[in-house]
Design a protein around this motif. Sequence first.
Motif, PDB file in Angstrom:
ATOM      1  N   ALA A   1       3.902  17.217  18.689  1.00  0.00           N
ATOM      2  CA  ALA A   1       2.764  16.894  19.450  1.00  0.00           C
ATOM      3  C   ALA A   1       3.030  17.173  20.876  1.00  0.00           C
ATOM      4  O   ALA A   1       2.242  17.500  21.661  1.00  0.00           O
ATOM      5  CB  ALA A   1       2.195  15.424  19.034  1.00  0.00           C
ATOM      6  N   LEU A   2       4.310  16.380  21.319  1.00  0.00           N
ATOM      7  CA  LEU A   2       4.819  16.617  22.554  1.00  0.00           C
ATOM      8  C   LEU A   2       4.678  18.075  23.164  1.00  0.00           C
ATOM      9  O   LEU A   2       4.719  18.558  24.243  1.00  0.00           O
ATOM     10  CB  LEU A   2       5.911  15.764  23.056  1.00  0.00           C
ATOM     11  N   ILE A   3       5.421  19.117  22.201  1.00  0.00           N
ATOM     12  CA  ILE A   3       5.488  20.424  22.527  1.00  0.00           C
ATOM     13  C   ILE A   3       4.400  20.954  22.729  1.00  0.00           C
ATOM     14  O   ILE A   3       4.179  21.919  23.791  1.00  0.00           O
ATOM     15  CB  ILE A   3       6.239  21.041  21.485  1.00  0.00           C
ATOM     16  N   ALA A   4       3.287  20.744  22.028  1.00  0.00           N
ATOM     17  CA  ALA A   4       1.908  21.158  22.315  1.00  0.00           C
ATOM     18  C   ALA A   4       1.383  20.529  23.421  1.00  0.00           C
ATOM     19  O   ALA A   4       0.602  21.376  24.292  1.00  0.00           O
ATOM     20  CB  ALA A   4       0.935  20.848  20.876  1.00  0.00           C
ATOM     21  N   LEU A   5       1.427  19.474  23.716  1.00  0.00           N
ATOM     22  CA  LEU A   5       0.858  19.007  24.971  1.00  0.00           C
ATOM     23  C   LEU A   5       1.561  19.343  26.306  1.00  0.00           C
ATOM     24  O   LEU A   5       1.033  19.619  27.395  1.00  0.00           O
ATOM     25  CB  LEU A   5       1.068  17.294  25.009  1.00  0.00           C
TER      26      LEU A   5
ATOM     27  N   GLN B   1      12.445  11.126  27.916  1.00  0.00           N
ATOM     28  CA  GLN B   1      11.851   9.839  27.264  1.00  0.00           C
ATOM     29  C   GLN B   1      12.643  10.168  25.700  1.00  0.00           C
ATOM     30  O   GLN B   1      12.921   8.989  25.048  1.00  0.00           O
ATOM     31  CB  GLN B   1      10.664   9.438  27.450  1.00  0.00           C
ATOM     32  N   THR B   2      13.046  11.260  25.125  1.00  0.00           N
ATOM     33  CA  THR B   2      13.720  11.381  23.907  1.00  0.00           C
ATOM     34  C   THR B   2      14.819  12.277  24.086  1.00  0.00           C
ATOM     35  O   THR B   2      14.963  13.016  25.217  1.00  0.00           O
ATOM     36  CB  THR B   2      12.497  12.078  23.022  1.00  0.00           C
ATOM     37  N   ASP B   3      15.673  12.379  23.030  1.00  0.00           N
ATOM     38  CA  ASP B   3      16.774  13.378  23.166  1.00  0.00           C
ATOM     39  C   ASP B   3      16.494  14.604  22.085  1.00  0.00           C
ATOM     40  O   ASP B   3      17.417  15.144  21.884  1.00  0.00           O
ATOM     41  CB  ASP B   3      18.103  12.418  22.752  1.00  0.00           C
TER      42      ASP B   3
ATOM     43  N   VAL C   1       6.381   5.470  20.380  1.00  0.00           N
ATOM     44  CA  VAL C   1       6.261   5.033  18.887  1.00  0.00           C
ATOM     45  C   VAL C   1       7.144   6.086  18.076  1.00  0.00           C
ATOM     46  O   VAL C   1       6.863   6.141  16.872  1.00  0.00           O
ATOM     47  CB  VAL C   1       4.902   5.166  18.662  1.00  0.00           C
ATOM     48  N   MET C   2       7.833   6.978  18.697  1.00  0.00           N
ATOM     49  CA  MET C   2       8.330   7.947  17.990  1.00  0.00           C
ATOM     50  C   MET C   2       9.440   7.509  17.216  1.00  0.00           C
ATOM     51  O   MET C   2      10.102   8.312  16.410  1.00  0.00           O
ATOM     52  CB  MET C   2       8.612   9.151  18.802  1.00  0.00           C
ATOM     53  N   GLY C   3      10.326   6.374  17.402  1.00  0.00           N
ATOM     54  CA  GLY C   3      11.522   6.215  16.894  1.00  0.00           C
ATOM     55  C   GLY C   3      12.670   6.928  17.443  1.00  0.00           C
ATOM     56  O   GLY C   3      12.813   7.756  18.235  1.00  0.00           O
ATOM     57  N   ASP C   4      13.726   6.754  16.850  1.00  0.00           N
ATOM     58  CA  ASP C   4      15.226   7.084  17.065  1.00  0.00           C
ATOM     59  C   ASP C   4      16.164   7.375  15.978  1.00  0.00           C
ATOM     60  O   ASP C   4      16.487   6.314  15.375  1.00  0.00           O
ATOM     61  CB  ASP C   4      15.799   6.201  18.470  1.00  0.00           C
ATOM     62  N   PRO C   5      16.066   8.846  15.699  1.00  0.00           N
ATOM     63  CA  PRO C   5      15.991   9.848  16.361  1.00  0.00           C
ATOM     64  C   PRO C   5      14.318  10.244  16.181  1.00  0.00           C
ATOM     65  O   PRO C   5      13.701   9.472  15.236  1.00  0.00           O
ATOM     66  CB  PRO C   5      16.590  11.078  15.523  1.00  0.00           C
ATOM     67  N   PRO C   6      13.789  10.874  17.131  1.00  0.00           N
ATOM     68  CA  PRO C   6      12.290  10.898  17.083  1.00  0.00           C
ATOM     69  C   PRO C   6      11.683  11.711  16.110  1.00  0.00           C
ATOM     70  O   PRO C   6      12.291  12.650  15.556  1.00  0.00           O
ATOM     71  CB  PRO C   6      11.972  11.496  18.378  1.00  0.00           C
ATOM     72  N   GLU C   7      10.535  11.144  15.576  1.00  0.00           N
ATOM     73  CA  GLU C   7       9.773  11.827  14.538  1.00  0.00           C
ATOM     74  C   GLU C   7       9.280  13.244  14.728  1.00  0.00           C
ATOM     75  O   GLU C   7       9.016  13.629  15.875  1.00  0.00           O
ATOM     76  CB  GLU C   7       8.488  10.883  14.096  1.00  0.00           C
ATOM     77  N   VAL C   8       9.373  14.169  13.779  1.00  0.00           N
ATOM     78  CA  VAL C   8       9.177  15.606  13.832  1.00  0.00           C
ATOM     79  C   VAL C   8       7.779  15.537  14.463  1.00  0.00           C
ATOM     80  O   VAL C   8       7.507  16.584  15.070  1.00  0.00           O
ATOM     81  CB  VAL C   8       9.528  16.265  12.600  1.00  0.00           C
TER      82      VAL C   8
ATOM     83  N   TRP D   1       3.324  14.846  31.959  1.00  0.00           N
ATOM     84  CA  TRP D   1       3.862  13.601  31.229  1.00  0.00           C
ATOM     85  C   TRP D   1       4.497  14.051  29.970  1.00  0.00           C
ATOM     86  O   TRP D   1       5.263  13.338  29.626  1.00  0.00           O
ATOM     87  CB  TRP D   1       2.547  12.884  30.991  1.00  0.00           C
ATOM     88  N   ALA D   2       3.811  15.007  29.337  1.00  0.00           N
ATOM     89  CA  ALA D   2       4.460  15.627  28.016  1.00  0.00           C
ATOM     90  C   ALA D   2       5.858  16.151  28.091  1.00  0.00           C
ATOM     91  O   ALA D   2       6.745  16.033  27.241  1.00  0.00           O
ATOM     92  CB  ALA D   2       3.667  16.618  27.246  1.00  0.00           C
ATOM     93  N   THR D   3       6.080  17.029  29.331  1.00  0.00           N
ATOM     94  CA  THR D   3       7.455  17.520  29.523  1.00  0.00           C
ATOM     95  C   THR D   3       8.368  16.466  29.797  1.00  0.00           C
ATOM     96  O   THR D   3       9.653  16.201  29.250  1.00  0.00           O
ATOM     97  CB  THR D   3       7.407  18.536  30.649  1.00  0.00           C
ATOM     98  N   PHE D   4       8.001  15.429  30.577  1.00  0.00           N
ATOM     99  CA  PHE D   4       8.791  14.205  30.847  1.00  0.00           C
ATOM    100  C   PHE D   4       9.015  13.506  29.565  1.00  0.00           C
ATOM    101  O   PHE D   4      10.255  13.054  29.371  1.00  0.00           O
ATOM    102  CB  PHE D   4       8.024  13.255  31.730  1.00  0.00           C
TER     103      PHE D   4
END
Length: 267
Positions: free
Chosen positions: A148-152, A171-173, A136-143, A163-166
């Motif tokens: 949130a992924l960095i925190a997770l 899954q994002t660039d 759901v983050m879009g491309d480019p991914p929403e900040v 999962w968060a690191t993956f």
Amino acid sequence: MTQVDEQFRLALLAWRTEPYDGDAVDERLLRIVRPDTQAAVDLARRHLSAEETDVRGVACQLLAVAAQVGDEHVRVNVADLVIDAYKHEHDSDVLVGIVRALGGAKDARGLPVLTALAAHPDAEVRGQVAGDLPMVMGDPPEVSGVAALIALSADSEPQVRDWATFGLGTQTDADSEAVRRALWARTSDSYLDARDEAVVALARRLDADVRPLVAELLAQPTVGTLIFEAAAHLKDPSLLPLLRQFDTTDDHVRAAIEACEQGPSVT
């Protein structure tokens, strides 16, 4: 009782069976979705306000399966329903289904819901968020999603970190100093799956500093397939002696060797 009602009842029984088997639940739900996806959405809608949490949970899982199978119209309907359901839902099992449905819908409107649930006290909810946020983050991914992924990726639960690191790394660039710090932090993770995800993510970003770590890991007695993938991203000929010690008929090993024979991508 109609046939779809009976399948929903059987899915509910599968949900209640211990130990929980998500594949068994999905198998029942697919029998509802495949003949008529929109009818499945309508069935789920009728159960979203049920008093029993397990009924609401199965309804959300049904919407998740419908979103994965259905067309854009179905995905929009699914997102509408679960975003509304989220406003008054507190049960962790139901929230897991809401997150999964939003990920399946790939609807950007789900981003605020998932980022809010990234800090949920239940690890199952956080793990589902980690898996579905990139959808759901879009491309480019929403900040906000990247944050949130960095925190997770530093979560107390190993599988959430994995999962968060993956999600963050593959899954994002997304690429920034903060992203790379988060990925480097996981390269020393005691949970090896998370470590390997971080290594391949850094290699995907052509981070020259990861080359010695890839070489070190290739010299270990046991090497995960992600490390061969990391070598393939780096295209570093100096890794060839290490790679040629492995079974060269293995697809992952062969792909890494062929990439490294092409020459370096990192300067």
